[in-house]
Design an enzyme around this catalytic site. Structure first.
Site, PDB file in Angstrom:
ATOM      1  N   ASN A   9     105.725  69.936  29.153  1.00  0.00           N
ATOM      2  CA  ASN A   9     105.071  68.782  29.305  1.00  0.00           C
ATOM      3  C   ASN A   9     106.600  68.294  30.057  1.00  0.00           C
ATOM      4  O   ASN A   9     107.823  67.512  29.789  1.00  0.00           O
ATOM      5  CB  ASN A   9     105.142  68.183  28.150  1.00  0.00           C
ATOM      6  CG  ASN A   9     105.228  66.948  28.149  1.00  0.00           C
ATOM      7  OD1 ASN A   9     104.254  66.313  29.150  1.00  0.00           O
ATOM      8  ND2 ASN A   9     104.767  66.401  26.811  1.00  0.00           N
ATOM      9  N   LYS A  11     105.897  65.294  31.133  1.00  0.00           N
ATOM     10  CA  LYS A  11     105.673  63.659  31.354  1.00  0.00           C
ATOM     11  C   LYS A  11     105.442  63.130  32.660  1.00  0.00           C
ATOM     12  O   LYS A  11     104.995  63.396  33.124  1.00  0.00           O
ATOM     13  CB  LYS A  11     106.956  63.325  29.859  1.00  0.00           C
ATOM     14  CG  LYS A  11     106.845  63.501  28.877  1.00  0.00           C
ATOM     15  CD  LYS A  11     107.501  63.139  27.733  1.00  0.00           C
ATOM     16  CE  LYS A  11     107.999  64.558  26.370  1.00  0.00           C
ATOM     17  NZ  LYS A  11     108.134  64.413  25.186  1.00  0.00           N
ATOM     18  N   HIS A  94      99.564  63.421  22.042  1.00  0.00           N
ATOM     19  CA  HIS A  94     100.482  62.945  22.055  1.00  0.00           C
ATOM     20  C   HIS A  94     100.700  61.711  21.789  1.00  0.00           C
ATOM     21  O   HIS A  94     100.310  61.259  21.839  1.00  0.00           O
ATOM     22  CB  HIS A  94     101.440  63.737  23.391  1.00  0.00           C
ATOM     23  CG  HIS A  94     102.199  63.494  23.162  1.00  0.00           C
ATOM     24  ND1 HIS A  94     103.975  62.844  23.631  1.00  0.00           N
ATOM     25  CD2 HIS A  94     103.470  65.062  23.917  1.00  0.00           C
ATOM     26  CE1 HIS A  94     105.151  63.017  23.648  1.00  0.00           C
ATOM     27  NE2 HIS A  94     104.634  64.507  23.449  1.00  0.00           N
ATOM     28  N   GLU A  96     103.575  60.049  22.500  1.00  0.00           N
ATOM     29  CA  GLU A  96     103.310  58.654  23.491  1.00  0.00           C
ATOM     30  C   GLU A  96     102.243  58.256  23.195  1.00  0.00           C
ATOM     31  O   GLU A  96     102.028  57.271  23.950  1.00  0.00           O
ATOM     32  CB  GLU A  96     104.240  59.393  24.914  1.00  0.00           C
ATOM     33  CG  GLU A  96     105.541  59.676  24.212  1.00  0.00           C
ATOM     34  CD  GLU A  96     106.249  61.041  24.737  1.00  0.00           C
ATOM     35  OE1 GLU A  96     105.947  61.274  26.102  1.00  0.00           O
ATOM     36  OE2 GLU A  96     107.495  61.344  24.465  1.00  0.00           O
ATOM     37  N   GLU A 166     104.947  67.726  16.315  1.00  0.00           N
ATOM     38  CA  GLU A 166     105.907  67.366  16.891  1.00  0.00           C
ATOM     39  C   GLU A 166     106.226  66.315  16.630  1.00  0.00           C
ATOM     40  O   GLU A 166     105.919  65.026  16.661  1.00  0.00           O
ATOM     41  CB  GLU A 166     105.639  66.823  18.278  1.00  0.00           C
ATOM     42  CG  GLU A 166     105.271  68.240  19.581  1.00  0.00           C
ATOM     43  CD  GLU A 166     105.169  67.830  20.689  1.00  0.00           C
ATOM     44  OE1 GLU A 166     106.207  68.443  21.551  1.00  0.00           O
ATOM     45  OE2 GLU A 166     104.853  66.792  21.812  1.00  0.00           O
ATOM     46  N   GLY A 172     112.972  63.614  21.804  1.00  0.00           N
ATOM     47  CA  GLY A 172     113.828  63.495  22.585  1.00  0.00           C
ATOM     48  C   GLY A 172     114.812  62.850  22.365  1.00  0.00           C
ATOM     49  O   GLY A 172     115.655  62.294  22.711  1.00  0.00           O
ATOM     50  N   SER A 212     112.820  68.251  21.270  1.00  0.00           N
ATOM     51  CA  SER A 212     113.923  68.790  21.289  1.00  0.00           C
ATOM     52  C   SER A 212     114.527  70.192  21.849  1.00  0.00           C
ATOM     53  O   SER A 212     115.409  70.757  20.617  1.00  0.00           O
ATOM     54  CB  SER A 212     115.471  67.603  20.460  1.00  0.00           C
ATOM     55  OG  SER A 212     114.829  66.577  20.256  1.00  0.00           O
TER      56      SER A 212
HETATM   57  P1  13P Z   1     111.556  66.632  24.290  1.00  0.00           P
HETATM   58  O1  13P Z   1     111.464  68.792  24.282  1.00  0.00           O
HETATM   59  O2  13P Z   1     111.882  65.950  25.589  1.00  0.00           O
HETATM   60  O3  13P Z   1     111.956  65.709  23.299  1.00  0.00           O
HETATM   61  O4  13P Z   1     109.927  66.537  24.493  1.00  0.00           O
HETATM   62  C1  13P Z   1     109.076  67.270  23.339  1.00  0.00           C
HETATM   63  C2  13P Z   1     108.140  66.792  23.407  1.00  0.00           C
HETATM   64  O5  13P Z   1     107.362  65.605  23.254  1.00  0.00           O
HETATM   65  C3  13P Z   1     106.876  67.297  24.238  1.00  0.00           C
HETATM   66  O6  13P Z   1     105.553  67.432  24.548  1.00  0.00           O
END
Ligand code: 13P
Length: 254
Positions: A9, A11, A94, A96, A166, A172, A212
Site C-alpha cells: 500500500n 498510500k 483502511h 486512514e 491492521e 506507521g 509496521s
Molecule cells: P505501515 O507498514 O507503514 O505501518 O502501514 C501499514 C498500512 O497501513 C498498510 O495498509
C-alpha cells in the site's frame, strides 16, 4: 490452501514517474519467486502506468479505495467500473479512510458490494485503536467491523475477499504487533467469518497482518498458521526491502 499474499500500500506516495521507477526496480527482482501473490496498490493516478508495466508479470494490481456508484456527479471520486479490468483488488475500509475521511462500516459495506459487482476483490481492512486495545475491546471492535462491513454479502461474493488486520497503533509507528499475538487475533477473525458465512468460506479467505511490517519481522508473521501474508505500507516503498519481504514470505510457511 491459501496462497500467501504480500501487498504494497503505497498510500499517498510516489508521482507517476516515481511509481514507474519503483515498479521497474521490483519486477526483475521479483521474477522467479514462487508461492506468493504480490499485490501493488499505487495512487489512482499511477494505476494506468503500473498496469501497463506489470501486464506480463504475475504481479497483481489494486486500488487504494473506490466509490460505490458506477458513474455520475461525484466530483473527485473513482468508480469500480473504472478500475475493473485494470485492477484485481481494491483496499476498502483502511483505518486512514475511516479515521481521516469518516468512512463508516456502512459506507465500507456499500463499497464492498460495488466492488464485487465489478469483479474487484475487496481487501477489507479492520483494526482497533490503542484505546480499544488497552480497554480489552479488540474482539468487539473487530467483530463489529467485520459483521457490519460484510452485511448482506453472499458467500459467492465473499469468495475473492481478503481481510487485512491492521491494528491502528501499529500503523506507521514502528511498533508492530507480535507474531503470536496477531495470530491469535486473526484466528478470532476467522471464527467470526465462519459465523458470518460458513466454515469452508472462512477457511478459504486470506487474512493478512498490517502495521509496521518490514524486512526484519515479516517471517515472524507469515510463519504463523493463521496469517496469510502482509499489507505493507512504509517498507513497500523501498524496492530492496519489499523484495526481501516477498522472498522471505515465499519460504516462511516451511
Ligand atoms: P505501515 O507498514 O507503514 O505501518 O502501514 C501499514 C498500512 O497501513 C498498510 O495498509
Amino acid at each position: 490452501m491459501r496462497k500467501v499474499m504480500i501487498a504494497a500500500n503505497w498510500k499517498m506516495n510516489t508521482t507517476p514517474r516515481e511509481a514507474q521507477t519503483l515498479v521497474s526496480q521490483l519486477l526483475p527482482a521479483l521474477d522467479g519467486i514462487t508461492g506468493v501473490e504480490v499485490l501493488l496498490c499505487p495512487p489512482f493516478i499511477s494505476t494506468v502506468v503500473v498496469s501497463e508495466l506489470i501486464k506480463n508479470s504475475g504481479v497483481r494490481l489494486g486500488a487504494q479505495n473506490t466509490y460505490f456508484e458506477d458513474k455520475g456527479a461525484f466530483t473527485g471520486e473513482i468508480s469500480p467500473a473504472m478500475l475493473a479490468g485494470m485492477c484485481q483488488y481494491v483496499l476498502l475500509g483502511h483505518s486512514e479512510r475511516r479515521g481521516l475521511f469518516g468512512e463508516s462500516n456502512q459506507i465500507v459495506n456499500r463499497k464492498i458490494k460495488a466492488a464485487a459487482k465489478h469483479a474487484l476483490n475487496p481487501v477489507l481492512c479492520v483494526g482497533e485503536s490503542l484505546e480499544d486495545n488497552d480497554a480489552g475491546r479488540t474482539e468487539d471492535v473487530l467483530g463489529a467491523q467485520l459483521r457490519q462491513s460484510l452485511e448482506g454479502i453472499s458467500i459467492a461474493e465473499a469468495r475473492g475477499l481478503v481481510v487485512a488486520y491492521e491494528p491502528i497503533w501499529a500503523i506507521g509507528t514502528g511498533r508492530a504487533a507480535g507474531g503470536a499475538q496477531a495470530n491469535v487475533t486473526i484466528g478470532m477473525l476467522r471464527r467470526t467469518l465462519a459465523g458470518i458465512f460458513d466454515e469452508a468460506t472462512a477457511a478459504s479467505v486470506r487474512i493478512l497482518y498490517g502495521g509496521s511490517a518490514n524486512g526484519a519481522n515479516i517471517a515472524e508473521f507469515v510463519s504463523q498458521p493463521e496469517i496469510d501474508g502482509a499489507l505493507v505500507g512504509g517498507a513497500s516503498l523501498k524496492a530492496d526491502e519489499f523484495v526481501s519481504m516477498v522472498k522471505q514470505a515465499s519460504t516462511a510457511k516451511g
